[in-house]
Enzyme design. Structure first.
Site, PDB file in Angstrom:
ATOM      1  N   HIS A  32      40.726  44.084  45.288  1.00 54.98           N
ATOM      2  CA  HIS A  32      41.952  43.799  46.023  1.00 54.98           C
ATOM      3  C   HIS A  32      41.691  43.324  47.443  1.00 54.98           C
ATOM      4  CE1 HIS A  32      44.964  44.440  43.020  1.00 54.98           C
ATOM      5  NE2 HIS A  32      44.092  45.284  42.490  1.00 54.98           N
ATOM      6  N   GLU A  85      47.013  40.668  29.624  1.00 53.32           N
ATOM      7  CA  GLU A  85      45.816  41.056  30.378  1.00 53.32           C
ATOM      8  C   GLU A  85      44.971  42.076  29.623  1.00 53.32           C
ATOM      9  OE1 GLU A  85      46.799  42.776  34.196  1.00 53.32           O
ATOM     10  OE2 GLU A  85      48.576  43.767  33.424  1.00 53.32           O
ATOM     11  N   ASP A 112      42.206  41.492  34.860  1.00 55.78           N
ATOM     12  CA  ASP A 112      42.036  42.596  33.914  1.00 55.78           C
ATOM     13  C   ASP A 112      41.567  42.096  32.552  1.00 55.78           C
ATOM     14  OD1 ASP A 112      42.507  45.082  35.210  1.00 55.78           O
ATOM     15  OD2 ASP A 112      44.574  44.457  35.503  1.00 55.78           O
ATOM     16  N   CYS A 120      48.261  34.142  36.206  1.00 52.13           N
ATOM     17  CA  CYS A 120      48.438  34.678  37.557  1.00 52.13           C
ATOM     18  C   CYS A 120      47.208  35.449  38.032  1.00 52.13           C
ATOM     19  CB  CYS A 120      49.683  35.561  37.652  1.00 52.13           C
ATOM     20  SG  CYS A 120      49.576  37.033  36.637  1.00 52.13           S
TER      21      CYS A 120
HETATM   22  C1  PEP Z   1      45.338  40.507  36.648  1.00 54.10           C
HETATM   23  O1  PEP Z   1      44.933  41.540  36.116  1.00 54.10           O
HETATM   24  O2  PEP Z   1      44.826  39.383  36.447  1.00 54.10           O
HETATM   25  C2  PEP Z   1      46.471  40.544  37.592  1.00 54.10           C
HETATM   26  C3  PEP Z   1      47.025  39.438  38.025  1.00 54.10           C
HETATM   27  O3  PEP Z   1      46.925  41.755  38.021  1.00 54.10           O
HETATM   28  P1  PEP Z   1      46.154  42.697  39.087  1.00 54.10           P
HETATM   29  O4  PEP Z   1      45.076  41.865  39.705  1.00 54.10           O
HETATM   30  O5  PEP Z   1      47.168  43.131  40.081  1.00 54.10           O
HETATM   31  O6  PEP Z   1      45.658  43.791  38.229  1.00 54.10           O
HETATM   32 MG    MG Z   2      46.124  43.335  36.160  1.00 52.54          MG
END
Ligand code: PEP
Ligand code: MG
Length: 541
Positions: free
Chosen positions: A193, A432, A456, A503
């Site tokens: 993150h 995901e 994920d 995404c």
């Molecule tokens: C992902 O897992 O690709 C996603 C967009 O969600 P996050 O990164 O918030 O887990």
């Molecule tokens: Mg995710």
């Protein structure tokens, strides 16, 4: 030459930053008892720190009003008043006088005692103040220990390079992002993150560098192209890096000309280029970069860095503000994806051996439907102020989607009964998990759209923990298994009238844009800073 040192790490976001280092302190404040000579002087020291804490809280309050609305921000206003609480002040003064104790000790002890009293009160509201008293005491102790700023003011008095062992999602919420030039961390990977935050803020980031306390306040260069940190650069190195920084800024300036243009291929295929955001304020970055919509609003960030669940009203204000800012462009709000690395104490989640594969995201929402309903009501209510879509994370089965749809239908039913307006809300799911890919044909018959979460999906497909920097040598972002999964998802989605977007971070990877377009991907939702580069690429295909 003397003094200059180079450290190599992993570049997790490109760019060059030059500035002073600021170490992120993890409240290692010393609150042990020290005998002092002059109690009244110590009380004066305390009073000064208390006044500074009030000033800080009022600043945070003003910022929070803009970001999350007055109701949610009220907690900071309330804390700034609570500081003047007579019991707390009396306790601090008498601890100093009776024990000839240092102010840090007196504040810490008083915080513990008073918060315990609050925690035993009958009244629920007063019980909740227990955590606020602890927060206040921590803030004053931090000011006393540093004789300066609290933890929000990374780089107080100017921008700086923030160095930390690690930066949790909850810590990023409390961070004054306008004061950060670059991130340097020991832990973290390109999927973490911190990396996502750096991309959103468009500032360089390095991981895998053991941070040294000696660096605090020193001049440094972060080179996110070469993956290096240079402490106390000599004049020649500085000039060389300044030249690189200028060149990279010029490149960015050229991309600015694409604002207002469409993201279409040469043969006229339109791809929607949307932005990923984690807060109301991030919507400004999306607008600055001419996003065509918001493809992922990570709503869980509204739940982090606080002591209680955000109320329906607080969430409503946040979602409504984003919808308003986007002026009718689509805003896809992902429901709560808490758990795994995104932890909030008040959820009281049990410690798990395998949190990434544990009790998280939609699993928590289905287990605690009241929590889920509150969020859904807030989203539906906000949908009267723009174009809002909802998407659900971590889906593995058709049964889950049916259960979710039943809950959202119940929410609509009660809004109708209360005469509360809401818009036409598309419902989609994140793809995901490998299970969702394998079931995509059946899932497509249940929803309006798919959004592929490659972060994920890659971790579960390759069995590579996305937080574990040690595994980077085994990690292949372009692994054919993941690319095949994306292709299969698009095909199955389209077969049943679902539009399909990406995404996850892979959506912003320019080397794959052409492939994604060939596969038939309809939307790419990327960090705001990637939007114009992706548009540029699409227009060349
Ligand atoms: C992902 O897992 O690709 C996603 C967009 O969600 P996050 O990164 O918030 O887990
Ligand atoms: Mg995710």
């Amino acid at each position: 030459m003397e003094g200059m040192k180079r450290y190599n790490g992993k570049a997790i976001y490109k760019g060059i930053a030059i500035g002073t280092i600021k170490l992120m302190e993890k409240s290692k404040n010393d609150t042990s008892l020290r005998k002092i000579e002059d109690a009244e002087a110590e009380i004066a020291r305390y009073n000064e720190a208390r006044d500074e804490a009030v000033r800080q809280l009022q600043d945070i309050y003003k910022k929070a009003v803009e970001e999350v609305g007055a109701e949610a921000a009220a907690i900071f206003d309330m804390q700034s008043m609570l500081i003047g609480d007579d019991d707390f002040t009396d306790s601090v003064y008498s601890t100093i006088r009776d024990n000839m104790a240092n102010a840090e000790y007196a504040v810490h002890e008083s915080g513990e005692t008073i918060s315990k009293i609050f925690s035993q009160m009958e009244d629920e509201y007063m019980r909740a103040r227990s955590a606020d008293i602890k927060d206040i005491a921590d803030r004053i102790v931090t000011i006393l220990c540093s004789n300066g700023s609290g933890k929000e003011s990374a780089g107080a008095g100017g921008k700086s390079i923030l160095c930390a062992d690690d930066l949790t999602p909850a810590e990023t919420v409390a961070l004054d992002k306008s004061a950060v030039l670059a991130f340097v961390t020991k832990y973290g990977s390109s999927q973490s993150h911190t990396a996502i935050l750096a991309r959103t803020m468009n500032i360089p980031a390095l991981a895998g560098i053991a941070v040294d306390a000696e660096w605090n306040g020193k001049l440094a260069v972060v080179d996110g192209f070469a993956g290096e940190l240079i402490i106390e650069p000599d004049a020649e190195t500085l000039a060389e890096k300044e030249k690189l920084m200028k060149a990279s800024l010029e490149k960015l300036a050229i991309l600015q000309q694409l604002k207002g243009k469409e993201s279409v291929t040469r043969d006229g295929r339109k791809i929607n280029v949307y932005a990923n955001i984690g807060s109301v304020a991030d919507a400004d970055a999306a607008i600055d970069n001419d996003a065509e919509g918001i493809g992922l609003f990570r709503s869980e960030f509204l739940y982090l860095g606080r002591h209680t669940y955000p109320t329906e009203e607080e969430q409503f204000v946040a979602y409504k503000n984003v919808a308003r800012k986007m002026k009718g462009k689509k805003v896809i709000i992902r429901t709560l994806d808490i758990g795994a690395d995104k932890q909030a104490d008040y959820f009281n989640l049990e410690k798990e051996d395998n949190p990434a594969m544990g009790f998280r995201a939609i699993r928590i929402c289905l287990d605690r439907p009241d929590l889920f309903r509150t969020q859904l009501r807030a989203i539906y209510r906000a949908s009267a102020f723009g174009t809002i879509a909802i998407m659900y994370p971590m889906i593995i089965s058709v049964d889950e989607v049916r259960r979710i749809k039943k809950i959202s239908a119940d929410v609509c039913y009660s809004l109708n009964k209360e005469n509360i307006p809401y818009g036409n809300v598309e419902q989609g799911i994140m793809i995901e998990t490998p299970a969702a890919v394998m079931m995509s044909e059946e899932l497509a018959q249940e929803v309006d759209f798919f959004s592929i979460g490659t972060n994920d999906l890659t971790q579960y497909t390759l069995a590579i923990d996305r937080q574990n920097a040690k595994l980077e040598p085994f990690y292949d972002a372009h692994h054919p298994a993941v690319l095949r999964e994306i292709e299969m998802t698009v095909k199955n989605g389209h077969k049943h009238g679902c539009w399909v977007g990406i995404c996850g971070e892979l959506g912003g990877d320019i080397e794959l844009t052409e492939k994604f377009v060939e596969m038939g991907v309809d939307e790419l939702s990327v960090s705001p800073s990637r939007i114009l580069a992706i548009r540029d690429k699409i227009r060349s295909i």
